[in-house]
Design a protein around this motif. Structure first.
Motif, short mmCIF file in Angstrom:
data_model
loop_
_atom_site.label_atom_id
_atom_site.label_comp_id
_atom_site.label_asym_id
_atom_site.label_seq_id
_atom_site.Cartn_x
_atom_site.Cartn_y
_atom_site.Cartn_z
N PRO A 124 0.81 -1.24 0.00
CA PRO A 124 0.00 0.00 0.00
C PRO A 124 0.83 1.27 0.00
O PRO A 124 0.47 2.26 -0.64
CB PRO A 124 -0.83 -0.14 1.29
CG PRO A 124 -0.87 -1.60 1.58
CD PRO A 124 0.46 -2.13 1.12
N ILE A 125 1.98 1.24 0.69
CA ILE A 125 2.85 2.42 0.70
C ILE A 125 3.45 2.65 -0.67
O ILE A 125 3.54 3.79 -1.15
CB ILE A 125 3.94 2.26 1.77
CG1 ILE A 125 3.30 2.07 3.15
CG2 ILE A 125 4.87 3.46 1.78
CD1 ILE A 125 4.29 1.82 4.26
N ALA A 126 3.88 1.55 -1.32
CA ALA A 126 4.44 1.69 -2.67
C ALA A 126 3.37 2.19 -3.64
O ALA A 126 3.66 3.03 -4.51
CB ALA A 126 5.00 0.35 -3.13
N ALA A 127 2.15 1.70 -3.50
CA ALA A 127 1.06 2.16 -4.37
C ALA A 127 0.76 3.64 -4.14
O ALA A 127 0.52 4.39 -5.09
CB ALA A 127 -0.19 1.32 -4.12
N LEU A 128 0.79 4.06 -2.87
CA LEU A 128 0.57 5.47 -2.57
C LEU A 128 1.68 6.33 -3.17
O LEU A 128 1.42 7.40 -3.73
CB LEU A 128 0.50 5.67 -1.06
CG LEU A 128 0.36 7.11 -0.57
CD1 LEU A 128 -0.95 7.71 -1.06
CD2 LEU A 128 0.45 7.17 0.95
N SER A 129 2.91 5.85 -3.06
CA SER A 129 4.04 6.59 -3.65
C SER A 129 3.88 6.73 -5.16
O SER A 129 4.12 7.81 -5.72
CB SER A 129 5.35 5.87 -3.31
OG SER A 129 6.44 6.47 -3.98
N HIS A 130 3.44 5.65 -5.82
CA HIS A 130 3.24 5.71 -7.27
C HIS A 130 2.11 6.68 -7.62
O HIS A 130 2.22 7.45 -8.59
CB HIS A 130 2.93 4.32 -7.80
CG HIS A 130 2.69 4.26 -9.27
ND1 HIS A 130 3.71 4.39 -10.20
CD2 HIS A 130 1.54 4.10 -9.98
CE1 HIS A 130 3.20 4.31 -11.41
NE2 HIS A 130 1.89 4.14 -11.31
N GLU A 131 1.05 6.66 -6.80
CA GLU A 131 -0.08 7.55 -7.07
C GLU A 131 0.33 9.01 -6.95
O GLU A 131 -0.01 9.84 -7.81
CB GLU A 131 -1.21 7.25 -6.09
CG GLU A 131 -2.40 8.19 -6.22
CD GLU A 131 -3.36 8.08 -5.06
OE1 GLU A 131 -4.21 8.98 -4.92
OE2 GLU A 131 -3.24 7.10 -4.29
N ILE A 132 1.09 9.33 -5.91
CA ILE A 132 1.53 10.72 -5.72
C ILE A 132 2.48 11.13 -6.82
O ILE A 132 2.44 12.26 -7.32
CB ILE A 132 2.18 10.88 -4.32
CG1 ILE A 132 1.14 10.62 -3.22
CG2 ILE A 132 2.77 12.26 -4.17
CD1 ILE A 132 1.71 10.66 -1.84
N ASP A 133 3.36 10.20 -7.23
CA ASP A 133 4.34 10.51 -8.26
C ASP A 133 3.68 10.79 -9.61
O ASP A 133 4.19 11.56 -10.42
CB ASP A 133 5.34 9.36 -8.39
CG ASP A 133 6.49 9.69 -9.31
OD1 ASP A 133 7.18 10.69 -9.06
OD2 ASP A 133 6.71 8.95 -10.29
N GLN A 134 2.52 10.14 -9.86
CA GLN A 134 1.82 10.32 -11.13
C GLN A 134 0.89 11.53 -11.13
O GLN A 134 0.33 11.86 -12.18
CB GLN A 134 1.01 9.05 -11.46
CG GLN A 134 1.86 7.81 -11.68
CD GLN A 134 2.82 7.98 -12.84
OE1 GLN A 134 2.47 8.51 -13.89
NE2 GLN A 134 4.06 7.52 -12.67
N ARG A 135 0.74 12.19 -10.02
CA ARG A 135 -0.15 13.34 -9.96
C ARG A 135 0.39 14.50 -10.77
O ARG A 135 1.59 14.77 -10.76
CB ARG A 135 -0.34 13.80 -8.51
CG ARG A 135 -1.33 13.00 -7.70
CD ARG A 135 -1.55 13.70 -6.39
NE ARG A 135 -2.50 13.00 -5.54
CZ ARG A 135 -2.97 13.48 -4.40
NH1 ARG A 135 -2.55 14.67 -3.98
NH2 ARG A 135 -3.82 12.80 -3.68
N PRO A 136 -0.49 15.25 -11.43
CA PRO A 136 -0.04 16.50 -12.05
C PRO A 136 0.28 17.54 -10.98
O PRO A 136 -0.12 17.41 -9.82
CB PRO A 136 -1.24 16.91 -12.91
CG PRO A 136 -2.41 16.20 -12.32
CD PRO A 136 -1.87 14.91 -11.75
#
Length: 451
Positions: A180-192
């Motif tokens: 879940p932490i890795a998924a959150l990191s990916h989500e934040i990284d993909q944000r505009p």
């Protein structure tokens, strides 16, 4: 070793998996060693019990060695597993057939002893029978040790099989725990850049949620600071438009009056400055609008119609420079985007192309389908942009050195901001591949089917 230390210091997941695996290996190793020696001692005790059982059986059944025989052997299919039974005090170093005797002192007390005879080690039980006869029951220690080691090694097999399985399970468990932490990191990284909405902490462990809460508070402060900045820029640009418009009108009225050539040249310079200031204010207002958190609703935008509207607004500017501006290839394609945002994007690209293309040049607009995207292209025959400047031209107020055109340096910054809002990609390249001249800007926008 240095690489391992760096990974341990850099990755919490790797550190946790490494430490858990190390603990498992150490504990399993200690348990395996204890189990091995316990099994070894138990095997030896069982073999000693076997000697006692033979002695007890001979005493209960009143068995005796054959007359005239000093020793006898009990054997099975394995020649090394034989047990020697001989009278204590009988002649030693003699053999009956293929049987051999061992040298045992007659003064040994009853019980278990370990003796050496003829270069071999024996485990010997001295026992006194009911008939008064003393017997020695012996077995080679090499065979006993071999059986004991094999028995002890069999106790280690579960450890050898389960430890690798346990290490793999620990690694997968740690990876799953941190997923879940890795998924959150990916989500934040993909944000505009403009997306500052709070992070959801629902699927995260309780230990991480305070950290997520702190990040959300920081995002809230950044959002408020950005809104304050955008309001200031928009308000300042809006307030400056009125005096700039008044200055422009006064300059136009002044130009109608009679004046010397020197004064008229200075007035022309003043009018250029006023025009540049008004253009800068318009660009600042456009940038503040596209950077706002409110996103325009997406709709189905017809690309050919969009091109026609943009060219109708900019055609007078192109005709003043005698430019050949037109649409070369634009089939009936639709894109999913905000029409206002997309029109602003194309208008800025065409405006830049008209500004920097020399008189008599050309500006071509085209569109083509590329998978799930529609590529919108604006190509010109101007000087182009050097490769080392292409990464920086999207920065606000950055202008390529040597450019003599009047501009604010905000056009491509607005284009990049809108493209980020639309989920589009921008690519810069030379319009003439052979001479590396001109500029071709390609914007890939998600397509949609016509309703």
């Amino acid at each position: 070793m240095d690489g391992l230390k760096k990974r341990l210091n850099a990755s919490l997941r790797f550190k946790l998996a490494f430490n858990l695996s190390l603990i498992v290996i150490i504990v399993a190793g200690i348990a395996g060693i204890f189990s091995f020696f316990s099994s070894l001692d138990e095997a030896h005790e069982l073999q000693d019990d076997e000697l006692y059982q033979i002695a007890g059986l001979m005493d209960q059944q009143h068995l005796a060695l054959p007359p005239g025989s000093a020793a006898t052997h009990l054997e099975d299919s394995d020649d090394d597993s034989h047990i020697i039974i001989q009278r204590l005090g009988a002649a030693t170093n003699t053999a009956t057939g293929h049987h051999r005797q061992i040298s045992i002192p007659a003064y040994l007390a009853d019980g278990l002893h370990t003796l050496e005879s003829q270069g071999e080690m024996y485990r010997v039980l001295i026992t006194s029978q009911a008939a008064g006869e003393r017997l020695a029951i012996a077995q080679e220690t090499s065979f006993r040790d071999k059986i004991a080691r094999e028995s002890a090694l069999r106790t280690l097999m579960p450890f050898l099989v389960l430890i690798p399985i346990l290490l793999v399970m620990i690694t997968r468990l740690v990876r799953t725990t941190f997923q879940p932490i890795a998924a959150l990191s990916h989500e934040i990284d993909q944000r505009p850049v403009e997306d500052l909405h709070p992070i959801s902490g629902t699927p995260l462990p309780a230990e991480v949620r305070p950290f997520v809460t702190a990040i959300n508070r920081l995002l809230g402060r950044v959002e408020r600071a950005r809104e304050t900045q955008q309001r200031f820029v928009a308000d300042a640009a809006h307030e400056l438009r009125s005096p700039m418009t008044a200055l422009s009108l006064q300059a136009e009225r002044l130009a109608e009056a009679e004046m010397s050539a020197t004064a008229r040249d200075r007035l022309a310079t003043l009018q250029k400055g006023i025009y540049r200031g008004r253009n800068l204010l318009d660009q600042l207002l456009s940038l503040a609008r596209v950077q706002s958190s409110t996103k325009e609703a997406a709709s189905q935008v017809c690309v050919p119609a969009l091109y026609r509207h943009v060219l109708e607004d900019l055609m007078p500017q192109a005709q003043a420079k005698q430019l050949d501006v037109g649409v070369t290839d634009a089939p009936d394609l639709y894109v999913a985007a905000s029409e206002l945002d997309l029109a602003t994007l194309i208008r800025n690209l065409v405006d830049n192309a008209i500004r920097y293309t020399p008189p008599g040049g050309r500006v071509d607009l085209s569109a083509r389908l590329a998978g799930d995207f529609v590529e919108l292209c604006v190509a010109d025959s101007g000087p182009g942009i050097a490769e080392h400047d292409r990464a920086r031209v999207f920065d606000p107020f950055y202008r390529v050195l040597g450019s003599e055109q009047i501009g604010s340096g905000l056009g491509l910054a607005i284009v990049r901001t809108i493209a980020s809002r639309l989920g589009a990609r921008i690519r810069l390249e030379a319009s003439d591949v052979q001479t590396h001249a001109g500029l071709k800007v390609t914007v890939s926008v998600p397509r949609t089917s016509r309703a």
